[in-house]
Design a protein around this motif. Structure first.
Motif, PDB file in Angstrom:
ATOM      1  N   ALA A 210       1.013  -1.197  -0.045  1.00 22.02           N
ATOM      2  CA  ALA A 210      -0.029  -0.014  -0.079  1.00 22.02           C
ATOM      3  C   ALA A 210       0.882   1.411  -0.061  1.00 22.02           C
ATOM      4  O   ALA A 210       1.961   1.160   0.496  1.00 22.02           O
ATOM      5  N   CYS A 211       0.604   2.287  -0.771  1.00 15.70           N
ATOM      6  CA  CYS A 211       1.357   3.410  -0.883  1.00 15.70           C
ATOM      7  C   CYS A 211       1.650   3.964   0.566  1.00 15.70           C
ATOM      8  O   CYS A 211       0.686   4.190   1.406  1.00 15.70           O
ATOM      9  N   PRO A 212       2.812   4.393   1.067  1.00 18.87           N
ATOM     10  CA  PRO A 212       3.089   5.021   2.178  1.00 18.87           C
ATOM     11  C   PRO A 212       2.500   6.388   2.313  1.00 18.87           C
ATOM     12  O   PRO A 212       2.539   6.923   3.531  1.00 18.87           O
ATOM     13  N   ILE A 213       2.262   7.006   1.252  1.00 20.84           N
ATOM     14  CA  ILE A 213       1.874   8.343   1.224  1.00 20.84           C
ATOM     15  C   ILE A 213       0.235   8.528   1.090  1.00 20.84           C
ATOM     16  O   ILE A 213      -0.315   9.080   1.976  1.00 20.84           O
ATOM     17  N   CYS A 214      -0.253   7.760   0.322  1.00 16.94           N
ATOM     18  CA  CYS A 214      -1.742   7.865   0.187  1.00 16.94           C
ATOM     19  C   CYS A 214      -2.595   6.519   0.534  1.00 16.94           C
ATOM     20  O   CYS A 214      -3.711   6.436   0.395  1.00 16.94           O
ATOM     21  N   HIS A 215      -1.931   5.490   0.692  1.00 13.27           N
ATOM     22  CA  HIS A 215      -2.364   4.216   1.144  1.00 13.27           C
ATOM     23  C   HIS A 215      -3.106   3.500   0.117  1.00 13.27           C
ATOM     24  O   HIS A 215      -3.971   2.604   0.364  1.00 13.27           O
ATOM     25  N   SER A 216      -3.273   3.839  -1.065  1.00 12.63           N
ATOM     26  CA  SER A 216      -3.785   2.938  -2.412  1.00 12.63           C
ATOM     27  C   SER A 216      -2.825   1.929  -2.662  1.00 12.63           C
ATOM     28  O   SER A 216      -1.710   1.907  -2.529  1.00 12.63           O
ATOM     29  N   THR A 217      -3.395   1.168  -3.645  1.00  9.78           N
ATOM     30  CA  THR A 217      -2.749  -0.060  -3.853  1.00  9.78           C
ATOM     31  C   THR A 217      -1.656   0.099  -4.793  1.00  9.78           C
ATOM     32  O   THR A 217      -1.672   1.234  -5.527  1.00  9.78           O
TER      33      THR A 217
ATOM     34  N   ILE B 238       4.346   1.722  -8.241  1.00 10.96           N
ATOM     35  CA  ILE B 238       3.504   2.806  -8.492  1.00 10.96           C
ATOM     36  C   ILE B 238       2.386   2.760  -7.822  1.00 10.96           C
ATOM     37  O   ILE B 238       1.648   1.621  -7.945  1.00 10.96           O
ATOM     38  N   CYS B 239       1.736   3.659  -7.323  1.00 11.53           N
ATOM     39  CA  CYS B 239       0.211   3.417  -6.649  1.00 11.53           C
ATOM     40  C   CYS B 239      -0.788   4.140  -7.779  1.00 11.53           C
ATOM     41  O   CYS B 239      -0.170   4.950  -8.573  1.00 11.53           O
ATOM     42  N   SER B 240      -2.039   3.946  -7.254  1.00 14.99           N
ATOM     43  CA  SER B 240      -3.065   4.428  -8.226  1.00 14.99           C
ATOM     44  C   SER B 240      -2.933   5.903  -8.295  1.00 14.99           C
ATOM     45  O   SER B 240      -3.707   6.621  -9.553  1.00 14.99           O
ATOM     46  N   LYS B 241      -2.310   6.668  -7.445  1.00 12.35           N
ATOM     47  CA  LYS B 241      -2.357   8.170  -7.440  1.00 12.35           C
ATOM     48  C   LYS B 241      -0.905   8.331  -8.075  1.00 12.35           C
ATOM     49  O   LYS B 241      -0.493   9.530  -7.843  1.00 12.35           O
ATOM     50  N   HIS B 242      -0.262   7.503  -8.614  1.00 14.71           N
ATOM     51  CA  HIS B 242       0.988   7.859  -9.253  1.00 14.71           C
ATOM     52  C   HIS B 242       2.203   8.059  -8.288  1.00 14.71           C
ATOM     53  O   HIS B 242       3.293   8.523  -8.721  1.00 14.71           O
ATOM     54  N   HIS B 243       2.083   7.816  -7.201  1.00 18.64           N
ATOM     55  CA  HIS B 243       3.540   7.855  -6.356  1.00 18.64           C
ATOM     56  C   HIS B 243       4.237   6.548  -6.724  1.00 18.64           C
ATOM     57  O   HIS B 243       3.756   5.767  -6.633  1.00 18.64           O
ATOM     58  N   THR B 244       5.419   6.927  -7.123  1.00 20.26           N
ATOM     59  CA  THR B 244       6.399   5.835  -7.837  1.00 20.26           C
ATOM     60  C   THR B 244       7.574   5.796  -6.800  1.00 20.26           C
ATOM     61  O   THR B 244       8.380   6.781  -6.470  1.00 20.26           O
TER      62      THR B 244
HETATM   63 ZN    ZN Z   1       0.127   7.038  -3.272  1.00 20.61          ZN
END
Ligand code: ZN
Ligand code: SAM
Length: 296
Positions: free
Chosen positions: A22-29, A39-45
């Motif tokens: 899970a993204c440590p910034i926004c918690h998305s998959t 990469i997360c669904s909000k594009h944190h890479t």
């Molecule tokens: Zn994220």
């Protein structure tokens, strides 16, 4: 070329387990893309390093634990068998509490350092108890994770804060926390409902011969872990606990490694450290408490 293939190999391995992240910034998959990044669904890479680990910290954090300390720790664990009784005891606990119910056991080591404990424990669980094991190790020290990913390629290694880990809720059967700080809210979040927390804390006799030699002040000579144990009990239901104590006879080269691997020497005088290093052999006690907790 060799390192490039290590990055790709590691990214491909992690893609089998991308569902745990899970993204440590926004918690998305998160997903592995192009054998190169998570990469997360909000594009944190977050990119895979060429040695195969992933760095989830946004800025480089300097810890006191450096390359030399981790290298000495690795050698003492793998070549000196310094913590062998500990890894065997932990593997046995994992098998007794989790093994009967599961064919595959997912283990997260929080504050894993250079990864030798996790690697030895996973190997022992699979060789002695015929379980398939997925090993995941995190540490805030890049030096530690760098060493882990260089030496043990069949694990998932990440530079990450154990208080804000890059994993979804309830992903792990076992959390290990060996001589490292804890974050019980995060451990509770990460463990499956029947999961196990295994925390190792030093006891009075831990490296006592070295402490007695280096320090003259009594308060520096002994550990008091009453508070640590109390906090564990407040947050987890104590399923079992036991003390593991043994004494080893170290030769000159193992003495050098011991001195390099412990933060104890940071506060000792140079003269006392040098004089300890001149010894040809030394008796050293390892005295640890193993706390085994279940979710409340
Ligand atoms: Zn994220
Ligand atoms: C005494 S070392 C133990 C390392 C390893 N478990 C071992 O026994 O060899 C403590 C470790 O905790 C790590 N650490 C401290 N705070 C941390 C945090 N907030 N998140 C992740 N790791 C942390 C340090 O970088 C260090 O590697």
């Amino acid at each position: 070329m060799l390192q490039e293939s290590k990055r790709i190999k590691s990214a491909n391995y992690v893609s089998n387990y991308e569902a745990i992240f899970a993204c440590p910034i926004c918690h998305s998959t998160m997903k592995v893309i192009q054998s190169k990044s998570l990469i997360c669904s909000k594009h944190h890479t977050f990119d895979f390093a060429k040695q195969g680990y992933i760095n989830f910290t946004s800025h480089s954090i300097k810890t006191k634990y450096g390359k030399e300390l981790f290298e000495a720790r690795r050698k003492l664990i793998t070549e000196g068998s310094f913590y062998k009784p500990l890894s065997h005891a932990i593997a046995k606990v994992i098998n007794e509490h989790v093994g009967e119910k599961k064919e595959t056991i997912t283990i997260l080591d929080t504050g894993c350092g250079e990864g030798s404990h996790l690697s030895t424990i996973c190997d022992t669980v699979s060789s002695d108890f015929f379980k398939s094991v997925v090993g995941v190790g995190i540490d805030l020290s890049k030096e530690g994770i760098l060493s882990a990913s260089k030496n043990y390629s069949d694990k998932i290694w990440a530079v990450a804060d154990l208080a804000n880990t890059p994993y979804k809720d309830k992903q792990f059967d076992v959390i290990l926390n060996i001589l490292s700080p804890s974050n019980y809210v995060e451990f509770n979040r990460l463990l499956k409902s029947d999961g196990l927390l295994i925390k190792i804390v030093p006891q009075n006799g831990y490296l006592k011969e070295l402490r007695e030699y280096l320090f003259h002040k009594p308060e520096k000579q002994s550990y008091s872990n009453a508070e640590t144990v109390e906090r564990f009990n407040e947050n987890f239901q104590l399923a079992d606990s036991f003390r593991l104590s043994y004494t080893l006879n170290l030769n000159k080269s193992l003495i050098q490694l011991l001195v390099q691997m412990t933060p104890l020497t940071w506060t000792a005088t140079e003269q006392r450290v040098k004089s300890f290093l001149n010894k040809d052999s030394a008796q050293i006690t390892v005295d640890l408490e193993i706390l085994i907790g279940k979710r409340q």
